[in-house]
Design an enzyme around this catalytic site. Structure first.
Site, PDB file in Angstrom:
ATOM      1  N   LYS A 183       0.839  -1.182   0.000  1.00  0.00           N
ATOM      2  CA  LYS A 183       0.000   0.000   0.000  1.00  0.00           C
ATOM      3  C   LYS A 183       0.890   1.253   0.000  1.00  0.00           C
ATOM      4  O   LYS A 183       2.025   1.142   0.439  1.00  0.00           O
ATOM      5  CB  LYS A 183      -0.954  -0.032   1.181  1.00  0.00           C
ATOM      6  CG  LYS A 183      -0.298   0.389   2.519  1.00  0.00           C
ATOM      7  CD  LYS A 183      -1.290   0.353   3.622  1.00  0.00           C
ATOM      8  CE  LYS A 183      -1.372   1.589   4.432  1.00  0.00           C
ATOM      9  NZ  LYS A 183      -0.229   2.222   5.009  1.00  0.00           N
ATOM     10  N   HIS A 213      -0.660  -5.347   5.915  1.00  0.00           N
ATOM     11  CA  HIS A 213      -0.018  -6.172   6.947  1.00  0.00           C
ATOM     12  C   HIS A 213      -0.951  -6.439   8.130  1.00  0.00           C
ATOM     13  O   HIS A 213      -0.736  -7.368   8.896  1.00  0.00           O
ATOM     14  CB  HIS A 213       1.313  -5.573   7.396  1.00  0.00           C
ATOM     15  CG  HIS A 213       1.183  -4.402   8.313  1.00  0.00           C
ATOM     16  ND1 HIS A 213       0.892  -3.147   7.875  1.00  0.00           N
ATOM     17  CD2 HIS A 213       1.310  -4.301   9.658  1.00  0.00           C
ATOM     18  CE1 HIS A 213       0.835  -2.324   8.899  1.00  0.00           C
ATOM     19  NE2 HIS A 213       1.085  -2.998  10.005  1.00  0.00           N
ATOM     20  N   HIS A 275      -6.395  -0.539   6.629  1.00  0.00           N
ATOM     21  CA  HIS A 275      -6.413  -1.378   7.835  1.00  0.00           C
ATOM     22  C   HIS A 275      -7.782  -1.377   8.532  1.00  0.00           C
ATOM     23  O   HIS A 275      -8.307  -2.428   8.906  1.00  0.00           O
ATOM     24  CB  HIS A 275      -5.367  -0.902   8.846  1.00  0.00           C
ATOM     25  CG  HIS A 275      -3.980  -0.796   8.290  1.00  0.00           C
ATOM     26  ND1 HIS A 275      -3.494  -1.653   7.331  1.00  0.00           N
ATOM     27  CD2 HIS A 275      -2.959   0.059   8.565  1.00  0.00           C
ATOM     28  CE1 HIS A 275      -2.246  -1.320   7.043  1.00  0.00           C
ATOM     29  NE2 HIS A 275      -1.901  -0.285   7.777  1.00  0.00           N
TER      30      HIS A 275
HETATM   31  C1  BG6 Z   1       1.271   1.461   8.410  1.00  0.00           C
HETATM   32  C2  BG6 Z   1       1.153   2.957   8.404  1.00  0.00           C
HETATM   33  O1  BG6 Z   1       0.531   0.908   7.346  1.00  0.00           O
HETATM   34  O2  BG6 Z   1       0.761   0.945   9.634  1.00  0.00           O
HETATM   35  C3  BG6 Z   1       1.858   3.564   9.597  1.00  0.00           C
HETATM   36  O3  BG6 Z   1       1.706   3.476   7.196  1.00  0.00           O
HETATM   37  C4  BG6 Z   1       1.377   2.933  10.874  1.00  0.00           C
HETATM   38  O4  BG6 Z   1       1.668   4.969   9.643  1.00  0.00           O
HETATM   39  C5  BG6 Z   1       1.447   1.409  10.784  1.00  0.00           C
HETATM   40  O5  BG6 Z   1       2.186   3.398  11.952  1.00  0.00           O
HETATM   41  C6  BG6 Z   1       0.799   0.754  11.980  1.00  0.00           C
HETATM   42  O6  BG6 Z   1       1.055  -0.617  11.931  1.00  0.00           O
HETATM   43  P1  BG6 Z   1       1.189  -1.483  13.266  1.00  0.00           P
HETATM   44  O7  BG6 Z   1       1.411  -2.863  12.793  1.00  0.00           O
HETATM   45  O8  BG6 Z   1       2.327  -0.900  14.035  1.00  0.00           O
HETATM   46  O9  BG6 Z   1      -0.102  -1.279  13.985  1.00  0.00           O
END
Ligand code: BG6
Length: 525
Positions: A183, A213, A275
């Site tokens: 993304k 992810h 997400h």
């Molecule tokens: C990413 C974003 O996709 O996800 C970031 O670009 C964010 O800004 C991150 O901090 C959060 O991922 P996780 O796994 O730390 O919750």
């Protein structure tokens, strides 16, 4: 959140029994993974450490190798030493030299500009060599970890160099080819469609793995097991019993040196469109007839299609944006967003979004879903709180006790992954006093085994050819169909009065007003 500290937990959560049960017999086939943009931040922080972990913890075929493709003038040795630093930086003591010695020979490097066809021809020769020398079977994964503006160039050159064949197992051609894209998939609906068209010109959808992810997190996958692997929750999972659902993705970190990226993104594009909509669709989807890449994604996209689109006045009332100013987070001074490196000192980019979403279908009509996400909030928490309807207080009317609070089921994604159910209990004593208590499940203590981290899990799925946990074209475009009118409305309307929340607080006061208007409040975390 639960009122007491969680017990010490192993660093990673446990395997998901449903998915593991489905796939125990599927060891990944031989393949080579080519990473474009291998010198970048994502490769250093996530991909390489997790690929290293994967080769140590999971029996990958001996033929599995990784080719880095980037502009820097490195050779194999330099590439290995840089990646050694990256893995060490991410894993520290968890990395051991013996395992590294086994991993390093799997790495090789091709130096070229992304628009240089000759570089792709050199890549093809390198891949053919690996097929012969290591027995990779012509199976290839191309992982685009570059800035998105390079995606079309890379895809076109892969095609021109004869590296993008639409081979699927069993069709008589030598090996398969898969494309993994990071993304953001576009920055609005039109750009997402044009990117998808660009991809579709070269790759079939069955070859395309759009990585989010969040879907690789055990706790996110567990949403399916929790809902469909238990008999007692699904009958309650609807508008008859549920009052509202709150989804929170709060981060204590700021933008971590990614100012230029974030100025183009903002919280709606960075977190909500992907997400949060993914988590929302898993929470709200209908049970699929079976769990596979078609059925699960069909049901998820139906949820997004059932969301009432926000337009004009409803955007003004149901969506709140914020940007942090200076403040304190976890006892440290935090600068305001506008003072971060790479950020316009007059920026109107949002670092916080709260919104109310309505899903207009038989299961959810009338149940609001409140979403909030922000940077520089007091703590890192991702959770889904399902609040049930309040019990009638009649029974306790003649007593001095407060009426019982509603039951809340909280699915904690991170940290302290687990689930808790809040219900009313009688305080011991002669008086009738009621208090809410929690029944808690912590992943870390319930399971001793741990599974691969998010990227590793998804890459393993890609090697196995399982697209279930990757975003399909229609999901991505539907999510943009919902997000784009909000972005357009913001762009058309007067500049917001930013900053409007202090770093280290729970966001702008308008976000409280949004939910209080409905007679509810945000969960205290
Ligand atoms: C990413 C974003 O996709 O996800 C970031 O670009 C964010 O800004 C991150 O901090 C959060 O991922 P996780 O796994 O730390 O919750």
């Amino acid at each position: 959140m639960t009122g007491h500290a969680p017990p010490a937990a192993p660093s990673r959560p446990a395997m998901n029994p449903l998915r593991e049960g489905l796939r125990l017999d599927q060891t990944p086939p031989p393949c080579t993974m080519v990473i474009f943009g291998v010198t970048g931040d994502l490769t250093h922080r996530k991909l390489m450490p997790q690929l290293y972990d994967l080769t140590v913890d999971t029996p990958l075929p001996a033929s599995f190798s990784i080719v880095g493709f980037a502009r820097r003038d490195w050779d194999d040795e330099r590439f290995r030493s840089e990646m050694h630093g990256a893995v060490k930086g991410a894993l520290g003591e968890e990395m051991d030299d013996a395992s590294w010695q086994g991993f390093a020979p799997r790495l090789s490097y091709v130096s070229a500009n992304f628009d240089e066809l000759a570089g792709y021809q050199r890549l093809k020769e390198a891949l053919d060599r690996l097929d012969t020398e290591r027995g990779a079977g012509g199976n290839r994964i191309f992982y685009l970890a570059t800035p998105p503006s390079y995606y079309p160039t890379i895809i076109n050159n892969l095609n021109a160099a004869g590296l993008a064949q639409r081979a699927v197992p069993g069709d008589g051609q030598d090996g398969w080819t898969r494309l993994v894209i990071e993304k953001p998939f576009g920055h609005d609906l039109a750009s997402a469609q044009s990117l998808n068209n660009e991809i579709a010109g070269t790759f079939a959808e069955s070859q395309v793995y759009r990585i989010d992810h969040y879907l690789g997190k055990e706790t996110v996958q567990n949403l399916l097991v929790f809902r469909f692997g238990n008999g007692i929750f699904e009958p309650l999972w609807n508008r008859q019993y549920i009052d509202n659902v709150q989804i929170t993705v709060s981060e204590a970190i700021g933008i971590e040196g990614r100012g230029e990226f974030y100025e183009e993104a903002g919280a709606l594009r960075d977190i909500v469109q992907n997400h949060m909509f993914q988590v929302l669709s898993l929470i709200a989807m209908e049970p699929p007839s079976t769990i596979n890449e078609k059925t699960v994604r069909d049901e998820k996209v139906q949820v997004l299609q059932a969301i009432t689109p926000l337009r004009g006045a409803s955007i003004a009332s149901d969506v709140v944006r914020g940007q942090y100013g200076p403040g304190w987070v976890a006892g440290r001074v935090a600068p305001g967003y506008r003072s971060e490196k790479g950020v316009d000192p007059d920026s109107s980019v949002e670092t916080y979004v709260a919104m109310k979403v309505r899903i207009d279908n038989w299961r959810w009509a009338g149940v609001p879903f409140y979403l909030r996400t922000g940077k520089r909030l007091p703590q890192r928490t991702t959770e889904i709180a399902v609040q049930f309807r309040t019990a009638p207080a009649l029974l306790f009317a003649g007593t001095s006790t407060m009426p019982p609070e509603p039951n809340v089921l909280t699915l904690r994604i991170q940290p302290d992954a687990g689930i808790s159910l809040r219900f009313a209990a009688k305080v011991p004593g002669a008086e009738m006093q009621i208090r809410s208590v929690n029944m808690d499940f912590f992943y870390g203590t319930a399971f001793t085994a741990s599974g691969p981290d998010d990227y590793a899990r998804l890459l393993l799925d890609c090697m196995r050819g399982d697209q279930t946990l990757f975003a399909r074209r229609d999901e991505v475009e539907q999510a943009w169909t919902l997000a784009t009118p909000i972005l357009d409305y913001w762009a058309r309307n007067p500049r917001p009065q930013f900053p409007n929340y202090e770093a280290g607080t729970w966001g702008p006061p308008e976000a409280d007003a949004l939910i209080q208007r409905d007679g509810r409040r945000w969960r205290r975390l």
